[in-house]
Design a protein around this motif. Structure first.
Motif, short mmCIF file in Angstrom:
data_model
loop_
_atom_site.label_atom_id
_atom_site.label_comp_id
_atom_site.label_asym_id
_atom_site.label_seq_id
_atom_site.Cartn_x
_atom_site.Cartn_y
_atom_site.Cartn_z
N ASN A 147 -41.64 -102.95 -35.92
CA ASN A 147 -43.10 -103.04 -35.94
C ASN A 147 -43.56 -102.45 -37.27
O ASN A 147 -43.71 -101.23 -37.40
CB ASN A 147 -43.70 -102.29 -34.76
CG ASN A 147 -45.21 -102.40 -34.70
OD1 ASN A 147 -45.86 -102.63 -35.72
ND2 ASN A 147 -45.76 -102.24 -33.52
N PHE A 148 -43.78 -103.32 -38.26
CA PHE A 148 -44.12 -102.85 -39.59
C PHE A 148 -45.48 -102.17 -39.65
O PHE A 148 -45.68 -101.24 -40.42
CB PHE A 148 -44.05 -104.00 -40.60
CG PHE A 148 -42.63 -104.43 -40.89
CD1 PHE A 148 -41.83 -103.68 -41.72
CD2 PHE A 148 -42.10 -105.57 -40.31
CE1 PHE A 148 -40.52 -104.05 -41.97
CE2 PHE A 148 -40.80 -105.95 -40.56
CZ PHE A 148 -40.00 -105.19 -41.39
N GLN A 149 -46.42 -102.61 -38.84
CA GLN A 149 -47.73 -101.96 -38.84
C GLN A 149 -47.59 -100.54 -38.32
O GLN A 149 -48.14 -99.60 -38.90
CB GLN A 149 -48.74 -102.74 -38.01
CG GLN A 149 -50.13 -102.08 -38.05
CD GLN A 149 -51.21 -102.94 -37.47
OE1 GLN A 149 -51.01 -104.11 -37.22
NE2 GLN A 149 -52.36 -102.35 -37.26
N MET A 186 -44.93 -98.74 -38.46
CA MET A 186 -44.19 -98.02 -39.48
C MET A 186 -45.13 -97.58 -40.61
O MET A 186 -45.07 -96.45 -41.09
CB MET A 186 -43.06 -98.88 -40.06
CG MET A 186 -42.19 -98.15 -41.05
SD MET A 186 -40.74 -99.09 -41.56
CE MET A 186 -41.48 -100.47 -42.39
N THR A 187 -46.05 -98.45 -41.00
CA THR A 187 -47.02 -98.11 -42.04
C THR A 187 -47.90 -96.95 -41.59
O THR A 187 -48.15 -96.02 -42.35
CB THR A 187 -47.90 -99.33 -42.38
OG1 THR A 187 -47.06 -100.39 -42.82
CG2 THR A 187 -48.91 -99.01 -43.46
N GLU A 188 -48.34 -96.99 -40.34
CA GLU A 188 -49.18 -95.92 -39.81
C GLU A 188 -48.40 -94.60 -39.75
O GLU A 188 -48.94 -93.54 -40.06
CB GLU A 188 -49.72 -96.31 -38.44
CG GLU A 188 -50.74 -97.43 -38.52
CD GLU A 188 -51.05 -98.08 -37.18
OE1 GLU A 188 -50.46 -97.66 -36.15
OE2 GLU A 188 -51.89 -99.00 -37.16
N GLN A 189 -47.12 -94.67 -39.38
CA GLN A 189 -46.29 -93.47 -39.34
C GLN A 189 -46.10 -92.90 -40.75
O GLN A 189 -46.12 -91.68 -40.95
CB GLN A 189 -44.94 -93.77 -38.70
CG GLN A 189 -45.04 -94.04 -37.21
CD GLN A 189 -43.74 -94.59 -36.64
OE1 GLN A 189 -42.86 -95.03 -37.37
NE2 GLN A 189 -43.63 -94.55 -35.32
N LEU A 190 -45.91 -93.78 -41.73
CA LEU A 190 -45.77 -93.32 -43.11
C LEU A 190 -47.05 -92.64 -43.60
O LEU A 190 -46.99 -91.67 -44.34
CB LEU A 190 -45.38 -94.48 -44.03
CG LEU A 190 -43.94 -94.96 -43.89
CD1 LEU A 190 -43.74 -96.25 -44.69
CD2 LEU A 190 -42.96 -93.89 -44.32
N GLN A 191 -48.21 -93.16 -43.18
CA GLN A 191 -49.47 -92.52 -43.55
C GLN A 191 -49.55 -91.11 -42.96
O GLN A 191 -49.96 -90.17 -43.64
CB GLN A 191 -50.66 -93.35 -43.08
CG GLN A 191 -50.89 -94.60 -43.89
CD GLN A 191 -52.01 -95.43 -43.30
OE1 GLN A 191 -52.05 -95.69 -42.11
NE2 GLN A 191 -52.92 -95.84 -44.15
N ARG A 192 -49.16 -90.97 -41.68
CA ARG A 192 -49.18 -89.64 -41.05
C ARG A 192 -48.19 -88.70 -41.74
O ARG A 192 -48.49 -87.53 -41.97
CB ARG A 192 -48.89 -89.75 -39.56
CG ARG A 192 -50.05 -90.32 -38.76
CD ARG A 192 -49.89 -90.11 -37.27
NE ARG A 192 -48.70 -90.74 -36.71
CZ ARG A 192 -48.61 -92.00 -36.31
NH1 ARG A 192 -49.66 -92.79 -36.42
NH2 ARG A 192 -47.50 -92.48 -35.81
N LEU A 193 -47.01 -89.21 -42.07
CA LEU A 193 -46.01 -88.41 -42.77
C LEU A 193 -46.53 -87.96 -44.13
O LEU A 193 -46.38 -86.80 -44.52
CB LEU A 193 -44.71 -89.19 -42.92
CG LEU A 193 -43.59 -88.51 -43.70
CD1 LEU A 193 -43.16 -87.22 -43.00
CD2 LEU A 193 -42.41 -89.45 -43.87
N PRO A 250 -41.85 -113.18 -36.35
CA PRO A 250 -42.16 -112.97 -34.94
C PRO A 250 -40.97 -112.47 -34.12
O PRO A 250 -41.16 -111.84 -33.09
CB PRO A 250 -42.62 -114.34 -34.45
CG PRO A 250 -42.22 -115.31 -35.50
CD PRO A 250 -41.99 -114.56 -36.76
N ASP A 251 -39.75 -112.72 -34.56
CA ASP A 251 -38.58 -112.32 -33.79
C ASP A 251 -38.01 -110.96 -34.21
O ASP A 251 -36.96 -110.55 -33.75
CB ASP A 251 -37.49 -113.39 -33.90
CG ASP A 251 -37.05 -113.61 -35.34
OD1 ASP A 251 -37.78 -113.21 -36.27
OD2 ASP A 251 -35.98 -114.22 -35.55
N THR A 252 -38.71 -110.24 -35.08
CA THR A 252 -38.21 -108.95 -35.54
C THR A 252 -38.44 -107.86 -34.50
O THR A 252 -39.39 -107.92 -33.73
CB THR A 252 -38.85 -108.53 -36.88
OG1 THR A 252 -38.19 -107.37 -37.35
CG2 THR A 252 -40.33 -108.24 -36.73
#
Length: 129
Positions: free
Chosen positions: A104-106, A108-115, A99-101
Motif C-alpha cells: 500500500n504505497f499511500q 507507506m507515504t503516510e508512514q514516511l511522513q510520520r517518520l 492493482p495486484d500489489t
C-alpha cells in the motif's frame, strides 16, 4: 514533484518545495537548522527564504532565543500549497500502484511522513546513541 509544480505554474523549484515541507512538518524551525536539515549552504537558504517570503509562501521572524537567528513558518498560502501537493502525491500513488500489489504505497507515504516528523524532533547528538 517538479512536474506538479510546473503544471500548477508554481514559481518555485523542488528545493524550495522541500523547504516548505520541512517547515510544514516542524514549524517554527530555525533557518540554520533548516539549512542543515535539507543540506544546503546558508547563502542558498537565505536566497530561497527571501524568494518564498516575497511570493508569500513563507514568513520569517526573529528567533526569541537569539535575534540573530530567524524562525520560519508557512503563510496560509504556503500551507495550502503543501497540503495540495501532498494530496496530488497521494492521488499519484493511487494511480501508479498496480492493482495486484500487496504494498500500500499511500500508507507507506503516510508512514514516511510520520517518520520524518519524528526524526526532525529527535535532537540528541549521535555520540550519545
Amino acid at each position: 514533484m517538479n512536474q506538479i509544480l510546473e503544471a500548477d505554474q508554481v514559481p518555485i523549484n523542488i528545493t524550495e518545495f522541500y523547504l516548505l515541507v520541512l517547515v510544514s512538518e516542524s514549524s517554527p524551525i530555525n533557518q540554520r537548522m533548516a539549512a542543515r536539515t535539507i543540506a544546503v549552504d546558508e547563502g542558498l537558504m537565505t536566497r530561497m527564504v527571501r524568494h518564498l517570503v516575497t511570493i508569500d509562501l513563507l514568513q520569517k521572524t526573529d528567533d526569541p532565543a537569539d535575534r540573530r537567528n530567524k524562525q520560519l513558518v508557512l503563510t496560509p498560502a504556503g500551507d495550502q500549497l503543501v497540503r495540495r501537493a501532498i494530496q496530488v502525491l497521494h492521488h499519484w500513488w493511487q494511480n501508479v500502484t498496480p492493482p495486484d500489489t500487496t504494498v500500500n504505497f499511500q500508507a507507506m507515504t503516510e508512514q514516511l511522513q510520520r517518520l520524518s516528523t519524528r526524526v526532525l524532533q529527535f535532537d540528541h547528538p549521535l555520540e550519545n546513541l
